[in-house]
Motif scaffolding. Structure first.
Motif, PDB file in Angstrom:
ATOM      1  N   ALA A  20     -53.778  -4.392  27.567  1.00 46.35           N
ATOM      2  CA  ALA A  20     -53.028  -4.802  28.509  1.00 46.35           C
ATOM      3  C   ALA A  20     -53.500  -5.959  29.248  1.00 46.35           C
ATOM      4  O   ALA A  20     -52.702  -7.232  29.341  1.00 46.35           O
ATOM      5  CB  ALA A  20     -52.608  -4.154  29.854  1.00 46.35           C
ATOM      6  N   THR A  51     -47.738  -1.184  32.623  1.00 43.76           N
ATOM      7  CA  THR A  51     -48.494  -0.797  31.359  1.00 43.76           C
ATOM      8  C   THR A  51     -49.570   0.300  31.305  1.00 43.76           C
ATOM      9  O   THR A  51     -49.453   1.294  30.325  1.00 43.76           O
ATOM     10  CB  THR A  51     -48.979  -2.175  30.670  1.00 43.76           C
ATOM     11  OG1 THR A  51     -48.038  -3.216  30.851  1.00 43.76           O
ATOM     12  CG2 THR A  51     -49.470  -2.058  29.355  1.00 43.76           C
ATOM     13  N   THR A  88     -43.312  -8.376  26.411  1.00 46.45           N
ATOM     14  CA  THR A  88     -43.868  -7.529  27.350  1.00 46.45           C
ATOM     15  C   THR A  88     -43.546  -6.054  26.794  1.00 46.45           C
ATOM     16  O   THR A  88     -44.424  -4.957  27.072  1.00 46.45           O
ATOM     17  CB  THR A  88     -42.823  -7.389  28.545  1.00 46.45           C
ATOM     18  OG1 THR A  88     -42.804  -8.802  29.064  1.00 46.45           O
ATOM     19  CG2 THR A  88     -43.490  -6.745  29.765  1.00 46.45           C
ATOM     20  N   THR A  97     -39.777   3.445  30.944  1.00 45.38           N
ATOM     21  CA  THR A  97     -40.786   2.517  30.996  1.00 45.38           C
ATOM     22  C   THR A  97     -40.427   1.253  30.013  1.00 45.38           C
ATOM     23  O   THR A  97     -40.668   0.255  30.390  1.00 45.38           O
ATOM     24  CB  THR A  97     -41.998   3.003  30.659  1.00 45.38           C
ATOM     25  OG1 THR A  97     -42.293   4.137  31.572  1.00 45.38           O
ATOM     26  CG2 THR A  97     -43.101   2.042  31.132  1.00 45.38           C
ATOM     27  N   LEU A 120     -39.967  -2.430  31.503  1.00 48.52           N
ATOM     28  CA  LEU A 120     -40.694  -3.487  30.592  1.00 48.52           C
ATOM     29  C   LEU A 120     -39.716  -4.608  30.153  1.00 48.52           C
ATOM     30  O   LEU A 120     -39.928  -5.992  30.162  1.00 48.52           O
ATOM     31  CB  LEU A 120     -41.487  -2.904  29.515  1.00 48.52           C
ATOM     32  CG  LEU A 120     -42.856  -2.217  30.118  1.00 48.52           C
ATOM     33  CD1 LEU A 120     -43.633  -1.684  28.875  1.00 48.52           C
ATOM     34  CD2 LEU A 120     -44.058  -3.208  30.765  1.00 48.52           C
ATOM     35  N   GLY A 134     -46.863  -3.228  26.068  1.00 45.16           N
ATOM     36  CA  GLY A 134     -46.516  -2.107  26.756  1.00 45.16           C
ATOM     37  C   GLY A 134     -46.740  -0.822  25.602  1.00 45.16           C
ATOM     38  O   GLY A 134     -47.402   0.131  25.684  1.00 45.16           O
ATOM     39  N   SER A 161     -47.033  -6.146  35.653  1.00 45.80           N
ATOM     40  CA  SER A 161     -47.108  -5.985  34.272  1.00 45.80           C
ATOM     41  C   SER A 161     -48.512  -4.989  34.231  1.00 45.80           C
ATOM     42  O   SER A 161     -48.343  -4.095  33.064  1.00 45.80           O
ATOM     43  CB  SER A 161     -47.529  -7.345  33.761  1.00 45.80           C
ATOM     44  OG  SER A 161     -48.798  -8.076  34.081  1.00 45.80           O
TER      45      SER A 161
END
Lengths: 231, 231
Positions: free
Chosen positions: A62, B29, B212, B186, B190, B216, B25
């Motif tokens: 990440a 994640t 993104t 999720t 994201l 993740g 973020s």
């Protein structure tokens, strides 16, 4: 006369140092706090090792890939703003010329000098755009190798940092013993890390060392309390 | 004529937006990847909730306080450099005057204009130091409320982000069911987050959304594989 080389050293080192600091401070703190927290909730070193490794994998990806994409976005943003400024020097030359003049008026130059400097800067389109990028928008041209280097540095620093608090749980000790060793080893590592970081940034190494240990300790205590309560 | 207000909007919003992006973020994640990883190693939602909450506590403290200290360090660094420049305009006025002149020579001004502008800027010590801070060192005066606001914004964004992937494990479902719901919820979060982030930064929302989700998903997969192997 030491001033100029000193400043340059400072700026050359700073990006890599900053990446190491970003990766290692989170790498030392979060897996440490997670392992300490789980020690209050479960009896198996096995589960703590699994959770710790999962965290290090997730955190390094990440943060590393996050750093990569952030640097790429910054480069794209720079190109976008460059193109906009370039278009505006053609479509709205008066507005853009006035913006250059404003920068110098802000420094109290007399109007005649302002006009001379402004005319000279605006006589070359590249120079004009560069000036607007730097002095109006505060943007520096990004280094094209930065994104990749930044990602690798942050991810590796996170992994190295994260292995320090987890290592005692690998040995096979009881959870409480591993926790005790992990706390001692990690607080000591945070102390050294904070000290070195303080040397590189504001030259107040002991203050920085104290802050780093405090953040790590607080994060671990909060994680321990929460995990004990819900575990 | 939309240019000036647009740029100002851009800069006013950017610090808070950046803090939300940083916190959310990682918050979306890492706890997501940790919970997914542990789902491959343990059978109890209880342990996953404890680990997840420990992670969110540790991560929000590490990132929030980390952001606070980073902003404080930046402010101290600014003061330190200001004092150094101030000392040098007194102790080494010729060197410092020459450094101002160099900035303008870089823009191709003729020597007479360079001397006029330089003399004018250096006639006022505050203006002179401000010029060096901004144009030689590229430092802007930090906002004194920034450290506290930054810490709160990052920590809250991390907590809000982290609760999304953990929520299915709270319900009391079997681990595999909770994992499946967590992955769906999720990845969708994201996607939305990446899209909005892309709108704010480079105006390429779908590319940002894809990146993104990719980061993740990769972090969660790596965590799952590692934890399954060691769990």
């Amino acid at each position: 006369m030491h001033h100029i080389p000193h400043t340059e050293n400072h700026f050359t080192a700073s990006e890599t140092v900053r990446d190491i600091v970003i990766g290692m401070s989170d790498g030392l703190t979060v897996p440490f706090a997670l392992a300490a927290g789980l020690s209050g909730a479960v009896d198996s070193s096995h589960v703590i090792v699994a959770a710790g490794l999962a965290e290090v994998a997730a955190g390094s990806i990440a943060m590393g890939l996050g750093g990569y994409l952030a640097a790429k976005t910054e480069a794209e943003h720079y190109d976008l703003e460059w193109k906009r400024e370039a278009r505006e020097t053609i479509e709205l030359p008066d507005v853009e010329t006035e913006e250059v003049a404003q920068v110098f008026r802000g420094y109290g130059l007399d109007e005649k000098t302002v006009q001379t400097v402004t005319a000279s800067i605006c006589s070359d389109q590249t120079r004009w755009i560069e000036f607007m990028m730097k002095f109006e928008l505060g943007l520096e041209k990004p280094d094209p190798t930065r994104a990749r280097n930044s990602a690798i540095t942050i991810a590796l620093s996170y992994i190295i940092g994260g292995m320090i608090p987890l290592s005692p749980y690998f040995v096979g000790w009881e959870v409480r013993t591993a926790l005790l060793v992990s706390v001692c080893v990690t607080l000591f590592a945070l102390l050294i890390f904070g000290y070195v970081k303080g040397r590189f940034t504001v030259d107040r190494p002991w203050k920085s060392a104290g802050q780093t240990v405090f953040v790590g300790g607080l994060a671990a205590s909060a994680a321990f309390l929460l995990a004990s309560f819900f575990g």
